[in-house]
Write an enzyme that holds these catalytic residues in place. Structure first.
Site, PDB file in Angstrom:
ATOM      1  N   TYR A  46     -19.974  30.886 -15.551  1.00 32.32           N
ATOM      2  CA  TYR A  46     -19.802  29.504 -15.121  1.00 32.32           C
ATOM      3  C   TYR A  46     -18.773  28.843 -16.023  1.00 32.32           C
ATOM      4  O   TYR A  46     -18.558  29.256 -17.165  1.00 32.32           O
ATOM      5  CB  TYR A  46     -21.110  28.718 -15.066  1.00 32.32           C
ATOM      6  CG  TYR A  46     -21.888  28.524 -16.351  1.00 32.32           C
ATOM      7  CD1 TYR A  46     -21.298  28.133 -17.549  1.00 32.32           C
ATOM      8  CD2 TYR A  46     -23.272  28.675 -16.350  1.00 32.32           C
ATOM      9  CE1 TYR A  46     -22.033  27.924 -18.695  1.00 32.32           C
ATOM     10  CE2 TYR A  46     -24.030  28.469 -17.499  1.00 32.32           C
ATOM     11  CZ  TYR A  46     -23.399  28.093 -18.662  1.00 32.32           C
ATOM     12  OH  TYR A  46     -24.135  27.888 -19.805  1.00 32.32           O
ATOM     13  N   GLU A 109     -15.067  33.149 -12.249  1.00 28.74           N
ATOM     14  CA  GLU A 109     -15.533  31.909 -12.868  1.00 28.74           C
ATOM     15  C   GLU A 109     -16.041  30.985 -11.764  1.00 28.74           C
ATOM     16  O   GLU A 109     -15.350  30.742 -10.775  1.00 28.74           O
ATOM     17  CB  GLU A 109     -14.397  31.224 -13.633  1.00 28.74           C
ATOM     18  CG  GLU A 109     -14.026  31.896 -14.944  1.00 28.74           C
ATOM     19  CD  GLU A 109     -14.925  31.476 -16.104  1.00 28.74           C
ATOM     20  OE1 GLU A 109     -15.884  30.700 -15.864  1.00 28.74           O
ATOM     21  OE2 GLU A 109     -14.668  31.925 -17.229  1.00 28.74           O
ATOM     22  N   HIS A 156     -21.791  37.046 -17.980  1.00 28.78           N
ATOM     23  CA  HIS A 156     -21.135  36.917 -19.272  1.00 28.78           C
ATOM     24  C   HIS A 156     -22.149  37.022 -20.404  1.00 28.78           C
ATOM     25  O   HIS A 156     -21.872  37.621 -21.456  1.00 28.78           O
ATOM     26  CB  HIS A 156     -20.388  35.581 -19.333  1.00 28.78           C
ATOM     27  CG  HIS A 156     -19.352  35.523 -20.408  1.00 28.78           C
ATOM     28  ND1 HIS A 156     -18.647  34.377 -20.700  1.00 28.78           N
ATOM     29  CD2 HIS A 156     -18.904  36.458 -21.281  1.00 28.78           C
ATOM     30  CE1 HIS A 156     -17.810  34.621 -21.688  1.00 28.78           C
ATOM     31  NE2 HIS A 156     -17.949  35.870 -22.060  1.00 28.78           N
TER      32      HIS A 156
END
Length: 281
Positions: A46, A109, A156
């Site tokens: 994010y 992302e 991530h």
């Protein structure tokens, strides 16, 4: 040798050079079967920023980038880096023996506010339904091209536990499992193993061994230290997001056991019952 002869020789040499091919003669009519995509991993993030700031940072900031930026409103996927080129999204990273994953991954992302810390603790931002649906389509499209393994679609936080939290506990990993994108622990097996770990809780070394087998970089010192708890919390964010305190409880032990047991992970198949996922374990 006279100047006339030298000039003639030079002219002949230049003439010969000018007739040389401009590049190598490459025949591409053959192709080896021993090959695969350079993109072995798909990593989800994010942005912790709004749309405008996310686009600016990832396209003109010069420090970080991603192959795709998924907007929140409207839910549109923007390609910022060609899939055949390396984007700078993973940073210092590790997964299942692989390090520095920028060179072997595709990064997405997702525009999302991340979290805020307040009087009641840390609060994460939800993901809009339209954005989730677009993400599922985008992931399927990428995976179809590069044949990325389901167990290599990770967050991530997975590749940098403790240092990173994204995509956070509100990220819909279960939705990805239901869409047949990633495998999921078999609920019946988790339920069956729970009484065992309630009666006999595993020690820190057991948790560290299981987490390492999943793929995490975790200490192997037999101590329930801060880094080990961070890795446990990261695992919980994905498979038990209702409680990601990092405590080594019985339910987490049961989940870890199933995740690392052959046949314990199920992969949804369209119009059919889920099938055991054959992973690297």
């Amino acid at each position: 040798m006279s100047k006339i002869l030298i000039g003639a020789a030079s002219a002949a040499l230049l003439s010969a050079c000018s007739t040389l091919p401009s590049g190598p003669k490459i025949d591409r009519s053959y192709s080896s079967v021993a090959q695969d995509s350079r993109a072995l991993f798909l990593i989800l993030h994010y942005t912790a920023l709004d749309w405008e700031k996310s686009l600016k940072v990832l396209s003109t900031g010069g420090q970080v980038s991603a192959h795709y930026l998924l907007r929140d409103e409207p839910a549109i996927s923007y390609q910022l880096v060609d899939e055949n080129r390396r984007s700078w999204h993973a940073g210092q990273s590790f997964w299942a023996g692989n390090q520095n994953l920028n060179a072997a991954s595709i990064g997405i992302e997702i525009v999302n506010a991340g979290y805020t810390d307040g009087p009641l603790g840390r609060v994460y931002a939800p993901y809009p339904e339209a954005q989730v649906q677009e993400l599922i389509l985008l992931i399927k499209d990428i995976v179809a091209r590069h044949q990325i393994r389901p167990d290599r679609i990770i967050g991530h936080a997975d590749i940098a536990p403790g240092r990173k939290q994204d995509p956070g506990p509100l990220f819909p990993w279960r939705r990805l499992a239901e869409a047949g994108i990633i495998p999921w622990p078999a609920p019946a097996q988790v339920t069956a193993k729970l009484p065992l770990y309630e009666a006999l809780p595993p020690d820190a070394a057991w948790f560290q061994d299981k987490l390492a087998r999943v793929g995490y970089q975790v200490p192997r010192n037999g101590e329930m230290d801060t880094q080990t708890k961070s890795v446990i919390a990261t695992f919980q964010m994905k498979y038990r997001p209702s409680d990601y305190s990092g405590n080594a409880d019985a339910e987490t032990a049961a989940l870890l056991d199933v995740v690392t047991t052959p046949g314990g992970m199920l992969l949804a198949v369209p119009n059919a019952a889920p099938t055991p996922y054959v992973s690297r374990w």
